[in-house]
Design an enzyme around this catalytic site. Structure first.
Site, short mmCIF file in Angstrom:
data_model
loop_
_atom_site.label_atom_id
_atom_site.label_comp_id
_atom_site.label_asym_id
_atom_site.label_seq_id
_atom_site.Cartn_x
_atom_site.Cartn_y
_atom_site.Cartn_z
N GLU A 217 0.79 -1.23 0.00
CA GLU A 217 0.00 0.00 0.00
C GLU A 217 0.83 1.29 0.00
O GLU A 217 0.83 2.04 0.99
CB GLU A 217 -0.94 0.02 1.21
N GLU A 407 -5.78 -8.39 0.82
CA GLU A 407 -6.40 -8.08 2.12
C GLU A 407 -7.86 -7.73 1.89
O GLU A 407 -8.21 -7.04 0.92
CB GLU A 407 -5.74 -6.88 2.81
C1 BGC Z 1 -3.05 -2.58 6.17
C2 BGC Z 1 -3.09 -3.37 7.44
C3 BGC Z 1 -4.13 -2.79 8.37
C4 BGC Z 1 -5.47 -2.88 7.69
C5 BGC Z 1 -6.64 -2.39 8.53
C6 BGC Z 1 -4.41 -2.22 5.63
O1 BGC Z 1 -4.36 -0.96 5.08
O2 BGC Z 1 -2.27 -3.21 5.21
O3 BGC Z 1 -1.81 -3.38 8.02
O4 BGC Z 1 -4.15 -3.39 9.63
O5 BGC Z 1 -5.44 -2.10 6.53
O6 BGC Z 1 -6.52 -1.06 8.87
#
Ligand code: BGC
Length: 492
Positions: A217, A407
């Protein structure tokens, strides 16, 4: 008939990777050895940051303790969740707690003085090995071997945010950037050191890893660090030009890391091997707060461009639109910086409604996200599964690469939202594959167990397993049996 069958059974493609994602700083500490040599460590422990509530005051030392307890967690991922993959990250500060500056490597710059190529020889890797913390490297090897022994294909993130303090003094930068030369991603010397890190990791761990994420990111690191009113990420500044410099340098860093991994990882750990290397971009769904207001409509499109598109245009096309006017002038084109990106990692969470504040200073200072109206997570993020399908289609059509959802998850302390969130988002991934023809190769839920949620510490719970901070006991949330069944059957 065939289509009906596919639609009814909703089967995912063979070889689809099912996993969870974790990151080093967020998950490793809590049961022993701290990682206390990074900017993030300094940042969350700084008294000023705590007192003005940039950070929660929680300590990563109360985290889930994956560094010691990894075997149990990986076993859960395999045996309880029936996953076949896990995304995890390396902590740069553990591997190189001491500077690597003295390992001299060949650095070539482009006409604009940007780092363009970093060349290492076998002797340089040996020299890096003399600086590295061998215990830390050995532990990462044990973790990766353990994952493989359980049948979990590891996806390794080379940079998930903390940088060694010898490269970034976030407190000095916050107070007066001119007072220090340790400026993190604002300085291109960090790109050179990142090349060394990634070469070394690919050399040392390449026999155990085939799937890599270079940078996690770029936009969030740049935005929360350099374009933030609350100042929650190091170094907590609010300056559009620094935001863009950081973003640019992270895109260049991706390319440099891509070349290192391709050069130094020659061995296969799986049928994927030896190395598939991608960037992880956070792609969110943006909409005008008031669709009938042309200013909001413009701002929403602008934020989509700046936050979703910019980093991918840089990595895939060499377009570095430094004045953000959405026109790439000849001097903003750096095609030689395009090194490759085998897949796009998509982190998707929510929908954001964008409002134009009209201060007229700089569009990057003029936007605002309006508070979540309904279907909100504990973070106040609006749950919008359709947005995932939209960004997957958009990214595939525009950049033509396969995609991993690296994610996707929800902040849900009360365990009321997670199951529905998981199902509904997987439904969209499925449509994206079967109806839109997007080659999505895997899905990683964020996250395996509750962890240290950066500046918000433990008030936020994303984990499929809740963690008792005292005993470290993992307790499954309601989504666990649901995810298990989906992963096991490879279908919805
Ligand atoms: C990140 C994580 C974070 C998650 C929730 C993502 O942007 O990669 O490290 O915990 O979002 O905020």
């Amino acid at each position: 008939m065939y289509l009906r069958c596919i639609l009814l059974e909703r089967v995912f493609p063979d070889g689809f990777l099912w996993g969870t994602a974790i990151s080093s700083f967020q998950a490793e500490m809590g049961a022993g050895e701290p990682s206390d040599k990074t900017d993030w460590w300094a940042w969350v422990n700084d008294e000023t940051n705590v007192s003005v509530e940039r950070v929660s005051g929680d300590t990563p030392l109360d985290g889930p303790g994956f560094w010691e307890l990894y075997d149990g967690d990986l076993r859960l991922a395999r045996e309880d969740l029936k996953n076949n993959s896990i995304r995890l990250a390396v902590d740069w500060g553990r591997v190189f707690p001491e500077p690597t500056h003295d390992v001299e490597v060949k650095v070539k710059k482009d006409l604009w003085n940007n780092v363009w190529k970093v060349e290492l020889e076998e002797d340089d890797i040996k020299a890096l090995d003399r600086v590295a913390d061998h215990d830390a490297v050995e532990r990462y090897r044990e973790i990766l071997k353990c994952a493989l022994s359980y049948g979990l294909t590891p996806m390794l993130t080379l940079y998930h945010w903390p940088i060694p303090l010898w490269l970034h003094d976030p407190i000095a930068c916050r107070d007066d950037m001119a007072s220090t030369d340790r400026r993190g991603w604002i300085s291109q010397s960090t790109i050179v050191e990142f090349a060394k890190l990634t070469a070394y990791l690919a050399y040392e761990l390449g026999d155990l890893v085939d799937l890599y994420c270079t940078v996690n990111e770029p936009r969030i690191v740049s935005e929360h660090g350099y374009l933030t009113r609350r100042g929650e990420f190091p170094p907590g500044l609010n300056d559009p030009s620094l935001f863009l410099i950081c973003l640019k340098h992270l895109c260049i860093a991706h390319g440099v890391a891509y070349e290192q991994v391709k050069r130094w990882d020659r061995s296969e750990a799986s049928p994927l091997g030896p190395s598939t290397v991608g960037l992880v971009a956070v792609l969110q769904h943006y909409e005008p707060a008031d669709p009938s207001n042309p200013d909001d409509a413009w701002m929403s499109q602008f934020i989509d461009y700046a936050f979703n598109e910019w980093n991918l245009n840089a990595v895939f096309h060499g377009d570095y639109d430094m004045n953000l006017d959405q026109v790439v002038e000849p001097w903003e084109q750096l095609p030689h910086q395009v090194k490759g990106c085998d897949y796009i990692g998509v982190n998707y969470y929510a929908k954001w409604r964008v409002k134009h504040r009209k201060t007229g200073v700089n569009p990057l200072l003029d936007y605002e996200f309006t508070p979540c109206r309904d279907d909100c997570s504990d973070y106040g993020w609006e749950i919008y599964p359709e947005g995932l399908r939209n960004v997957l289609s958009w990214a595939y059509k525009k950049y033509r690469r396969s995609i991993y959802v690296t994610e996707n998850g929800v902040a849900d302390m009360g365990d009321k939202l997670r199951t529905r969130y998981l199902r509904s988002h997987l439904d969209e991934v499925y449509k994206s594959i079967s109806l839109d023809g997007v080659p999505v190769k895997g899905y990683y839920y964020w996250t395996l167990m509750d962890n240290f949620e950066w500046s918000d510490g433990y008030r936020i719970s994303f984990g499929l397993y809740n963690v008792d901070r005292e005993t470290k006991k993992r307790t499954p949330t309601e989504a666990v049996p649901v995810y298990r069944e989906i992963a096991e059957k490879n279908s919805l």
